[in-house]
Design a protein around this motif. Structure first.
Motif, mmCIF file in Angstrom:
data_model
loop_
_atom_site.group_PDB
_atom_site.id
_atom_site.type_symbol
_atom_site.label_atom_id
_atom_site.label_comp_id
_atom_site.label_asym_id
_atom_site.label_seq_id
_atom_site.Cartn_x
_atom_site.Cartn_y
_atom_site.Cartn_z
ATOM 1 N N ARG A 65 -1.804 -1.287 58.840
ATOM 2 C CA ARG A 65 -0.818 -2.482 58.530
ATOM 3 C C ARG A 65 -1.397 -3.240 59.680
ATOM 4 O O ARG A 65 -1.247 -4.723 59.566
ATOM 5 C CB ARG A 65 0.813 -1.971 59.363
ATOM 6 C CG ARG A 65 1.936 -3.371 59.850
ATOM 7 C CD ARG A 65 2.340 -3.872 58.638
ATOM 8 N NE ARG A 65 2.853 -3.252 58.071
ATOM 9 C CZ ARG A 65 3.378 -3.843 56.243
ATOM 10 N NH1 ARG A 65 2.458 -3.952 55.396
ATOM 11 N NH2 ARG A 65 3.925 -3.186 56.055
ATOM 12 N N THR A 88 5.146 -6.450 51.762
ATOM 13 C CA THR A 88 6.439 -7.243 53.530
ATOM 14 C C THR A 88 7.809 -6.969 53.284
ATOM 15 O O THR A 88 7.677 -7.793 52.270
ATOM 16 C CB THR A 88 5.208 -7.794 54.716
ATOM 17 O OG1 THR A 88 6.197 -7.804 55.780
ATOM 18 C CG2 THR A 88 5.564 -9.431 54.332
ATOM 19 N N SER A 121 2.333 -10.206 56.587
ATOM 20 C CA SER A 121 2.183 -8.488 55.913
ATOM 21 C C SER A 121 1.190 -7.824 57.306
ATOM 22 O O SER A 121 0.869 -6.494 57.243
ATOM 23 C CB SER A 121 1.048 -8.943 55.036
ATOM 24 O OG SER A 121 0.056 -9.407 54.633
#
Length: 307
Positions: free
Chosen positions: A40, A51, A58
């Motif tokens: 992530r 996201t 994101s």
């Protein structure tokens, strides 16, 4: 004050912890635990991930991911309330982190979820947690030796752990049982272990279930003269273990180890005096007395494992 004490204890044991964490099992577990956070946050990769954030960033956690991570923290804290060793604390963190990562990866991208789940399966199949290999004074029984040893001398009290190598609870309890054996083992108080995952007949005879649902592993049984006197955990009418924490304080209290040890030291002294009398007795030359073989032949040196 408690925080300072905990920090000092951690720093004192840091060299041992550092050596312990360098084992392959824990290194791989660590990387699998932080896998989702790395994906992530990784530059060049996170920009291509989906996201639900309103700002469209994101490379940061969205509200649902934060919710899952907070729930993971709560679960680990609840499970660690009953943990008694560092291995159990770390093991709970690794286990539930992997479960959370599976959920997070599947939610992010089903392909990443399948890949991570396959890695978890491969990890479980190929990488086992390290077994305790520290000092101990424990006799390992087989299905052919346990009955003979327990009934050999009625004056000897045995505390036997019934365990299975695949049980994480048994693996975590191993250093605790080893420490007790080093403190309390003597001629009249002995410590033993038997792998009932390997010897099913022993499991049936001594009524210790290996089923994960029964939660009877590990089980400690105190024998005197070959007869069972105390068992922990106790088992209810449905064959399930009554909740009991396997820490050193509970075992010492429930099995009266301090009192047993004091009584067993008297057996040590009586045996020592008997051996001195036998060694000191020398028949005079020319006497009619015959020097017979010892009525109490010396027992062979106990091996660490008898399997």
């Amino acid at each position: 004050m408690g925080l300072i004490t905990g920090l000092c204890s951690f720093l004192y044991h840091l060299p041992q912890i550092y050596k312990w964490l360098l084992k392959p099992y824990y290194i791989m577990s660590f990387f699998m635990t932080v896998a989702f956070m790395v994906v992530r946050k990784a530059p060049g990769l996170c920009e291509h991930l989906a996201t639900q954030r309103e700002d469209g960033n994101s490379c940061d956690f969205d509200w649902r991911e934060l919710e899952i991570l907070m729930f993971l923290t709560a679960i680990v804290m609840m499970k660690n309330r009953r943990a008694i060793t560092l291995e159990q604390h770390i093991g709970n963190l690794f286990l539930f982190s992997k479960v959370a990562n599976v959920i997070l990866f599947f939610r992010l991208d089903i392909r990443l979820g399948i890949l991570y789940f396959a890695l978890c399966v491969a990890f479980v199949m190929t990488c086992k947690p390290p077994l305790y290999m520290g000092p101990e004074y424990i006799k390992y029984f087989s299905d052919k030796t346990i009955d003979e040893e327990l009934q050999r001398d009625s004056r000897v009290t045995w505390i036997v752990e019934f365990f299975a190598n695949w049980s994480s609870d048994c693996q975590s309890f191993a250093p605790v049982f080893a420490e007790l054996s080093l403190k309390y083992n003597c001629a009249g108080l002995r410590f033993g272990k038997v792998d009932i995952g390997r010897y099913g007949e022993v499991s049936e005879k001594y009524r210790v279930s290996t089923s994960p649902l029964a939660k009877q592993l590990p089980s400690l049984i105190l024998f005197q003269g070959g007869r069972e006197m105390i068992r922990r955990p106790m088992v209810d009418n449905k064959g399930r273990a009554v909740s009991w924490i396997f820490n050193e304080e509970n075992i010492i209290r429930e099995f009266n180890l301090n009192e047993l040890f004091q009584k067993s030291k008297k057996l040590n002294k009586s045996r020592g005096l008997k051996e001195e009398d036998q060694n000191g007795f020398q028949p005079e030359e020319g006497s009619d007395e015959l020097q017979t073989g010892s009525d109490n032949p010396q027992q062979p040196t106990e091996s660490k494992k008898d399997q």
